[in-house]
Structure formats: structure tokens, C-alpha cells
Design an enzyme around this catalytic site. Structure first.
Site, PDB file in Angstrom:
ATOM      1  N   ASP A  57      20.797  54.463  14.889  1.00 56.21           N
ATOM      2  CA  ASP A  57      19.949  55.012  13.829  1.00 56.21           C
ATOM      3  C   ASP A  57      18.856  55.907  14.425  1.00 56.21           C
ATOM      4  OD1 ASP A  57      19.030  55.364  11.256  1.00 56.21           O
ATOM      5  OD2 ASP A  57      18.896  53.228  10.790  1.00 56.21           O
ATOM      6  N   ASP A 110      20.516  56.725   2.378  1.00 58.72           N
ATOM      7  CA  ASP A 110      21.238  55.442   2.279  1.00 58.72           C
ATOM      8  C   ASP A 110      21.847  55.238   0.900  1.00 58.72           C
ATOM      9  OD1 ASP A 110      20.156  55.085   4.737  1.00 58.72           O
ATOM     10  OD2 ASP A 110      19.026  53.272   4.232  1.00 58.72           O
ATOM     11  N   ARG A 132      26.118  59.804  10.032  1.00 55.76           N
ATOM     12  CA  ARG A 132      25.527  59.777   8.699  1.00 55.76           C
ATOM     13  C   ARG A 132      24.869  61.125   8.456  1.00 55.76           C
ATOM     14  NH1 ARG A 132      23.343  55.231   6.659  1.00 55.76           N
ATOM     15  NH2 ARG A 132      22.370  56.695   5.217  1.00 55.76           N
TER      16      ARG A 132
HETATM   17  C1  GLA Z   1      18.502  53.032   7.864  1.00 51.63           C
HETATM   18  C2  GLA Z   1      20.002  53.310   7.814  1.00 51.63           C
HETATM   19  C3  GLA Z   1      20.689  52.194   7.051  1.00 51.63           C
HETATM   20  C4  GLA Z   1      20.410  50.860   7.714  1.00 51.63           C
HETATM   21  C5  GLA Z   1      18.924  50.633   7.804  1.00 51.63           C
HETATM   22  C6  GLA Z   1      18.577  49.397   8.610  1.00 51.63           C
HETATM   23  O1  GLA Z   1      17.910  53.117   6.600  1.00 51.63           O
HETATM   24  O2  GLA Z   1      20.269  54.537   7.210  1.00 51.63           O
HETATM   25  O3  GLA Z   1      22.095  52.430   7.001  1.00 51.63           O
HETATM   26  O4  GLA Z   1      21.002  50.845   8.981  1.00 51.63           O
HETATM   27  O5  GLA Z   1      18.262  51.749   8.407  1.00 51.63           O
HETATM   28  O6  GLA Z   1      17.191  49.213   8.728  1.00 51.63           O
END
Ligand code: GLA
Length: 412
Positions: free
Chosen positions: A158, A216, A212
Site C-alpha cells: 500500500d 477503496d 490498484r
Molecule cells: C487502503 C487500501 C485498502 C486496505 C486498507 C488497509 O485503504 O486501499 O485496500 O488495504 O488501506 O488499511
């Protein structure tokens, strides 16, 4: 009209940009990840069955292996955030929360591997994970080695608590250390989600197996629609970067959770199939209702998603707010490809009747095509390219058709 991505593919060979050469993720990765469903529940006293702990992952590994998911292709069990202790150990290495993972991560990875599954884990390129646990900045080589020693097969890295400037270089450095371990590790990056369309996508293809791109996913149809609309708005740019070994990732499947109806679940599966998106479930596999499980396990949808050509589908048209994607797939007869055609209604009012002909999508096999209605199969129907294909589609419903040129054998 030839599908634009297919034209590019035929002109340039497998990929337009040289890609990460670890031989992994030649089709979109499939698996299970805890985040959307289980979040950062760390209170095991009050939520013993749902907290982020080795019991939860052992239970999910059992379900993946025993309930048909692994057999269908869902092979990665991936731990997301909130597994870490708040501090590194005395030698500066990452360590899991000792109460929730008393046997350590290696023992959990061994358990997962013994089930025939692969094991994934989450970390963050910055000083901290998004949940506030230690990040990898300043420890890249040590952490890559730790992951390899534990038996990690997939790393989601991330991008919280990190400067966006220079992120590509940082992710590349971590990728180099992962490669140096000699262990094949699928590398899921997040810098495009943090940098938006300013991210260096050519670098993403070179560095990462998937990334990504956007915010989210949350547990609602509205969230699914907003993600898909962003991908549709940018499909002309984004689709050139996806292909075997390197994929755009619109985030997890939320099928079987609280937010999507049965119809909307077919719609999410249809869109993720059409976009050649990773199929990463986030649902309680212990309690999922059978009709939702059947959507996730639909063999034809998975086969289309996992098609070896790896060509992401593109939105071809909108008909009264019903979105229609096309995706070239195998098998082909001569120069005629098979296609998946996905219809998803973004309407909020009434069902409508759709009437299309295959020639309106540029399909031109003179002998016609056989139709397979993936989520509502009937006996095979053969149509010419000018025969009208008609059906009703519910508000927020989806229809996924597979059309094979007459004379082709179904590709397995
Ligand atoms: C970010 C990511 C999510 C998840 C959270 C965990 O928001 O985009 O997919 O992994 O962190 O804290």
C-alpha cells in the site's frame, strides 16, 4: 470494426510495454483478501470469530480448499492490514501481533500451503500502514527477505504515509529486493491509486504484476458503480497497460456481503470478468449463501476472466443507461475470435428490453455464432450477425453472453 485493443495486440505482439519478468499473474490473480469484509477488527475478546487472527485465516483457508474455490482458481489467501505488532522486533524485523498470531506468520503460511493454496500479505511502502502499523520505509531489503523466509507468494504494498514524489522508484526498489530473494512473489502495487493518472503507468507495468488504480471499494452498489464509471471514463488510457503479467485492479469482489443484491452481484461479476480484473473475494466464506457462492464459482465467467489472451474488455456502448462491454477471447476460428459481451444496467427505475445484433459490435463471422448466456444457460442457440438478440434486463442487473464463431470448440 476490430476491437481496438485486439488491433493493438495483433500489431505489437503480446504487450506494448516491457513487463515485470517474474512469470507470474499471466491471467488476473484470483483469491480472497480480508479487508472489505473484516477490516481492522482487532478485538478478539469481543469478536473472536471475526478478528484479524490466525484462526480467521485458517478458517478461510479451509473453506477455500474444501468448498470449491481453490478448484475454481481462487488460489491466493491474502492477509490485509492490521496483522502487525505495533513495533518491529529487537533485530528490526517485522513481527505479527503476538496475541492474534501466536504461532507466527511462517506457521500460518505453512498451513495455507498445506491446503494447496498460496499465501499473500499486506504491507505499506511508507512509514506506516494505512491502519497505523509499521511500514517498510527504511527496511526494504530486510522485509523482502522476511517475506520470502515466511513463504509469502503475494505482496500487496500500500502507499499510505509516503511521499508520492519518487514512489515509482521506491516500489521498483522493493520489487528488486523481492526478485533477489529468488522466491516468486506476485507484486501488487498501489502508487497509481495514490498518484492518480499522473502515476507512471509504464513503470507500473515494468515493476508490478497488478496495481490498484482508484479508491477503496465499499459495501454498496453505489461504490461499485462509481469505481466502474471511473474505469469507463479512463478506459482508453488504462486498457493499454493491462495484459498477461500486469493488470489494472478495481479492488475486491464484495459478492455475498451486505451491500449487493443477487442481481447486483451478477453485475459485479460480469464487470470484473469483462475488465479482466483480478478476482479477489472479500466475504465470509463460512456463512456465504449458496446463490452468491454460485456466482463466484461460475465456471464460464471465470474462464472468460482468465482468458489467456488477457485483453481487457472495453465499454462499446450505452443503451438507455445499460452499459455494454465487449472482450475478445479464445477460441478463434481462422481470424474470427470469440467474444464476451457484458450488459449491466446502471438504471435505477425500470427493467428495459435490450435488442442488439452482433454486427453492431463489429462481429462478422459469415457462419454466425453460438450464444451462451453465462448466468442463465439454455440450450445453445446459433445466430447470424444480423439476427436480433433480445432480452429484458433488470435495474442494476447484468447479462453476460459468450459468443463463439460457429465451428469453434469451446476453449477450456
Ligand atoms: C487502503 C487500501 C485498502 C486496505 C486498507 C488497509 O485503504 O486501499 O485496500 O488495504 O488501506 O488499511
Amino acid at each position: 470494426m476490430l476491437h481496438p485493443i485486439l488491433a493493438l495486440f495483433l500489431l505489437c505482439g503480446l504487450s506494448t510495454v516491457s513487463s515485470l519478468d517474474n512469470g507470474l499473474a499471466l491471467t488476473p490473480p484470483m483469491g480472497w483478501m480480508h479487508w472489505e469484509r473484516f477490516r481492522c477488527i482487532i478485538d478478539c475478546d469481543n469478536y473472536p470469530d471475526d478478528c484479524i487472527s490466525e484462526q480467521l485465516f485458517r478458517a478461510m483457508a479451509d473453506r477455500l480448499a474444501e468448498d470449491g474455490y481453490l478448484e475454481a482458481g481462487y488460489e491466493y489467501l491474502i492477509i490485509d492490514d492490521c496483522w502487525l505488532a505495533t513495533e518491529r522486533d529487537s533485530e528490526g524485523r517485522l513481527q505479527p501481533d503476538p496475541d492474534r498470531f501466536p504461532n507466527g506468520i511462517k506457521a500460518l503460511a505453512d498451513y495455507v500451503h498445506d491446503k494447496g493454496l498460496k499465501f499473500g500479505i499486506y504491507e505499506d511502502y511508507g512509514t506506516n500502514t494505512c491502519g497505523g502499523y509499521p511500514g517498510i520505509l527504511g527496511h526494504l531489503e530486510t522485509d523482502a527477505n522476511t517475506f520470502a523466509e515466511w513463504g509469502v507468494d503475494y505482496l500487496k504494498l500500500d502507499g499510505c504515509y509516503a511521499a508520492t514524489e519518487g514512489m515509482e522508484e521506491g516500489y521498483a526498489e522493493m520489487g528488486m529486493y523481492l526478485n533477489q530473494t529468488g522466491r516468486p512473489i506476485v507484486y501488487s502495487c498501489s502508487f497509481p491509486a495514490y498518484k492518480g493518472l499522473d502515476a507512471n503507468y509504464t513503470a507500473a507495468v515494468e515493476i508490478c504484476n497488478l496495481w490498484r488504480n482508484y479508491g477503496d471499494i465499499q459495501d454498496s452498489w453505489g461504490s461499485v458503480k462509481s469505481i466502474v464509471n471511473w474505469f469507463v471514463d479512463n478506459q482508453g488510457y488504462l486498457s493499454q497497460f493491462a495484459g498477461p503479467g500486469h493488470w489494472n485492479d478495481p479492488d475486491m469482489l464484495i459478492i455475498g456481503d451486505y451491500g449487493l443484491s443477487y442481481d447486483e452481484s451478477i453485475s459485479q461479476m460480469t464487470m470484473w470478468t469483462m475488465m479482466a480484473s483480478p478476482l479477489i473475494m472479500s466475504v465470509d466464506l463460512r456463512t456465504i449463501e449458496p446463490e452468491f457462492r454460485d456466482i463466484l464459482l461460475n465456471k464460464d465467467a471465470i474462464r472468460i476472466n482468465q482468458d489467456p489472451l488477457g485483453i481487457p474488455g472495453l465499454l462499446a456502448k450505452k443503451i438507455n443507461n445499460v452499459y455494454v462491454w465487449t472482450k475478445p477471447i479464445l477460441p478463434q476460428v481462422g481470424d474470427k475470435y470469440s467474444y464476451a459481451i457484458g450488459f449491466v444496467s446502471f438504471r435505477e427505475d425500470n427493467p428495459i428490453q435490450i435488442e442488439v445484433t452482433l454486427d453492431s459490435f463489429g462481429l462478422d463471422n459469415a457462419d454466425g455464432y453460438t450464444l451462451n448466456n453465462v448466468f442463465d444457460p439454455t440450450d445453445p442457440v446459433t445466430v447470424s450477425v444480423t439476427d436480433p438478440i433480445t432480452f429484458f434486463i433488470d435495474p442494476s442487473g447484468g447479462v453476460l453472453l459468450e459468443v463463439n464463431p460457429v465451428g469453434s470448440k469451446k476453449f477450456q
